[in-house]
Design a protein around this motif. Structure first.
Motif, PDB file in Angstrom:
ATOM      1  N   VAL A 101      -7.911   7.085   4.520  1.00 18.75           N
ATOM      2  CA  VAL A 101      -7.346   6.981   3.172  1.00 18.75           C
ATOM      3  C   VAL A 101      -6.916   5.547   2.884  1.00 18.75           C
ATOM      4  O   VAL A 101      -7.167   5.007   1.805  1.00 18.75           O
ATOM      5  N   SER A 161      -8.576   3.736  -0.203  1.00 27.62           N
ATOM      6  CA  SER A 161      -7.773   3.645  -1.427  1.00 27.62           C
ATOM      7  C   SER A 161      -6.873   2.423  -1.499  1.00 27.62           C
ATOM      8  O   SER A 161      -6.502   2.007  -2.582  1.00 27.62           O
ATOM      9  N   VAL A 162      -6.484   1.860  -0.364  1.00 24.71           N
ATOM     10  CA  VAL A 162      -5.529   0.760  -0.389  1.00 24.71           C
ATOM     11  C   VAL A 162      -6.204  -0.581  -0.133  1.00 24.71           C
ATOM     12  O   VAL A 162      -6.028  -1.537  -0.879  1.00 24.71           O
ATOM     13  N   HIS A 189      -8.100  -3.318  -2.489  1.00 25.26           N
ATOM     14  CA  HIS A 189      -7.381  -4.326  -3.277  1.00 25.26           C
ATOM     15  C   HIS A 189      -7.361  -5.674  -2.577  1.00 25.26           C
ATOM     16  O   HIS A 189      -7.133  -6.705  -3.187  1.00 25.26           O
ATOM     17  N   PHE A 190      -7.570  -5.665  -1.263  1.00 21.66           N
ATOM     18  CA  PHE A 190      -7.569  -6.930  -0.526  1.00 21.66           C
ATOM     19  C   PHE A 190      -8.969  -7.262  -0.013  1.00 21.66           C
ATOM     20  O   PHE A 190      -9.143  -8.159   0.789  1.00 21.66           O
ATOM     21  N   ALA A 239      -2.657   8.274  -2.780  1.00 27.48           N
ATOM     22  CA  ALA A 239      -2.530   6.948  -2.159  1.00 27.48           C
ATOM     23  C   ALA A 239      -2.726   5.852  -3.194  1.00 27.48           C
ATOM     24  O   ALA A 239      -1.984   4.859  -3.222  1.00 27.48           O
ATOM     25  N   ALA A 240      -3.720   6.035  -4.073  1.00 28.23           N
ATOM     26  CA  ALA A 240      -3.987   5.012  -5.081  1.00 28.23           C
ATOM     27  C   ALA A 240      -2.820   4.898  -6.059  1.00 28.23           C
ATOM     28  O   ALA A 240      -2.449   3.808  -6.473  1.00 28.23           O
ATOM     29  N   ILE A 271       0.032   3.027  -4.378  1.00 31.34           N
ATOM     30  CA  ILE A 271      -0.166   1.602  -4.125  1.00 31.34           C
ATOM     31  C   ILE A 271      -0.222   0.804  -5.427  1.00 31.34           C
ATOM     32  O   ILE A 271      -0.022  -0.396  -5.430  1.00 31.34           O
ATOM     33  N   THR A 305       0.026  -3.441  -6.239  1.00 30.48           N
ATOM     34  CA  THR A 305      -1.093  -4.329  -6.541  1.00 30.48           C
ATOM     35  C   THR A 305      -0.793  -5.171  -7.770  1.00 30.48           C
ATOM     36  O   THR A 305      -1.429  -6.179  -8.012  1.00 30.48           O
TER      37      THR A 305
END
Lengths: 170, 329
Positions: free
Chosen positions: A18, A22-23, A26-27, B88-89, B92, B96
């Motif tokens: 996950v 999902s995280v 972004h990076f 989760a999205a 977060i 961001t």
């Protein structure tokens, strides 16, 4: 204890998946994210040996193959991570591995795993991607995995050691 | 621990210190099973079983195509992981946005200047764009527009991005069959075409981006209505480009030409007239004796967030639907 270990290991892999999906986008660098599932499998291999790591690798690979948004031919990540479990498990010594040893194992495993996945894609033409691009992705993926090693591997290895201390500390 | 075992342990150690020969295979192996350091070597049967399982899976899925027996497993996994990915999205998302807080006044002013300049350029482009004129001239604009008017858009957010290591460019969005989504629906955002839906679960859907190497989109050059096919390159980020192959090999697209979707029968998988990108360069391949144009998509695939799924007007959905006339239902 085995059931508990398997359960916790799968939870760890699912958590990694996950985060990865999902995280970390972004990076991401050009969409390439650290392969946290692979790191968990390597951590399991370094503390528990190849047998457990291969089984976990198969499970983690299945998750990567089936959980959305995956769309490649199922079984490809499973195969790659089974081999990763085998390779990383064979590298393991009975003494606690040194930091350098862990990083080297991660680098080797990440290279083997990502390359194997890419190679199976080339064979199945799923999808057809040029080799230079494959290599670029593999190199970045290995760098990402090494970068994340100091943050992920100690946690994972401690967790697997705590689960069954009598077998891990020999 | 019996006396015999006590004797065996140092014996085994002695054996191991000598090079383990092949001749003592059976005895050696029996002890090895329990020896602590032998966990490094997995049983051969396990290795074979796991590799065969993987091979079987690959074969099943590879030859199954769209009706693959793996598909129900994918769906089940999607039902399980979809809500987790959405959660989760969502969790977060506030973090961001943190880098935006640190942007200075000057950098924002620069952004505004840049955007104003871009706006002016775009407005000019719109005024001079020959696409609509052409469409009207060919009496196609009317039907196409009528078609387009029949569609509504279901808003959704991207909650998961497939890693580049998997070499397929797919994303998860947080709307599924409960929002009225089905496979083969067009996904757009405010810049242009994003992709199409591959499969849905109750709460999520998997979208194949047009950048994927397997993605083929029927496309039309806005300036002269020539049709062709857009192929993804499977690369995200700055290199995210599409290749346009024209059906009429003699046509040379001009740099800066706008490419829109051609549209499929019944609006699936792609509805017509959605802007895709513009031509950045044209090169001819001697070997294939054809013209290839490189298209830069309007959509920034590295920063996908809010997207819209084109659904038939009046479709039932668990959320607000943006109708063709801009109203919210």
């Amino acid at each position: 204890m085995t059931a508990l270990r398997a359960f916790v290991a799968m939870i760890a892999v699912a958590f990694a998946l996950v985060l990865q999906v999902s995280v970390f986008p972004h990076f991401a660098w050009d969409g390439i994210v650290p392969n946290l599932c692979l790191l968990v499998v390597v951590g399991a291999a370094l503390t528990r040996g190849a047998q457990f790591a291969m089984l976990l690798g198969f499970g983690a690979g299945l998750l990567l193959d089936l959980a959305p948004p995956a769309d490649h031919v199922a079984g490809r990540w499973a195969l790659a991570l089974v081999v990763v479990g085998y390779v990383a498990g064979r590298v393991r010594q009975d003494v606690t591995p040194t930091a350098t040893g862990v990083v080297a194992t991660v680098a080797a495993s990440s290279f083997v795993g990502t390359s194997l996945f890419a190679l199976s894609g080339v064979i199945l033409r799923d999808p057809a991607i040029a080799i230079p691009e494959l290599l670029q992705v593999i190199v970045v993926a290995v760098l990402w995995d090494i970068l994340l090693t100091p943050f992920v591997l100690p946690v994972v290895m401690t967790m697997f050691r705590q689960l069954e201390p009598d077998r891990a500390q020999v | 621990m019996g006396p015999l075992d006590r004797l065996r342990t140092p014996l085994a150690r002695l054996d191991r210190e000598r090079r383990p020969g092949r001749g003592r295979g059976a005895r050696e192996r029996r002890w090895r099973l329990n020896g602590p350091e032998d966990r490094g070597k997995p049983p051969r049967s396990l290795v074979v079983a796991l590799v065969l399982a993987c091979a079987a899976l690959i074969t099943l899925d590879y030859h199954g195509g769209t009706g693959s027996p793996i598909e129900p497993a994918r769906r089940a996994m999607g039902e399980l992981f979809g809500p987790v990915e959405v959660g989760a999205a969502t969790a977060i998302r506030p973090f961001t946005a943190v880098p935006d807080w640190f942007r200075t006044h000057d950098s924002m002013r620069d952004d505004i200047d840049g955007l104003e300049a871009e706006n002016a350029r775009l407005r000019q482009q719109v005024h001079t764009a020959p696409y609509d004129r052409n469409k009207l001239a060919e009496y196609e604009g009317l039907t196409a527009a009528a078609d387009t008017l029949n569609y509504a858009v279901v808003p959704a957010r991207v909650v998961g991005l497939g890693p580049s290591q998997s070499f397929s460019r797919t994303v998860t969005i947080d709307a599924g069959s409960r929002a009225g989504l089905q496979p083969d629906m067009t996904v757009i955002n405010n810049d242009g075409l994003v992709g199409r839906i591959l499969r849905v679960t109750g709460t999520t859907a998997t979208v194949l981006l047009i950048l994927d190497a397997d993605s083929v989109v029927g496309a039309r050059i806005g300036n002269d209505m020539k049709v062709g096919f857009l192929h993804g390159r499977g690369v995200l980020g700055r290199e995210g480009r599409l290749d346009l192959e024209l059906v009429d090999q003699s046509v040379v697209p001009a740099k800066g030409d706008v490419v829109v979707t051609w549209g499929s029968d019944g609006g699936a998988p792609y509805v017509s007239g959605i802007p895709v990108g513009r031509v950045t360069s044209v090169f001819s391949s001697l070997r294939e004796s054809s013209q290839r144009a490189v298209i830069q998509p309007y959509v920034d695939f590295g920063a996908l967030d809010v997207v819209g799924v084109v659904v038939p007007s009046g479709a039932t959905s668990d959320r607000a639907v943006i109708e063709a006339d801009g109203s919210l239902r």
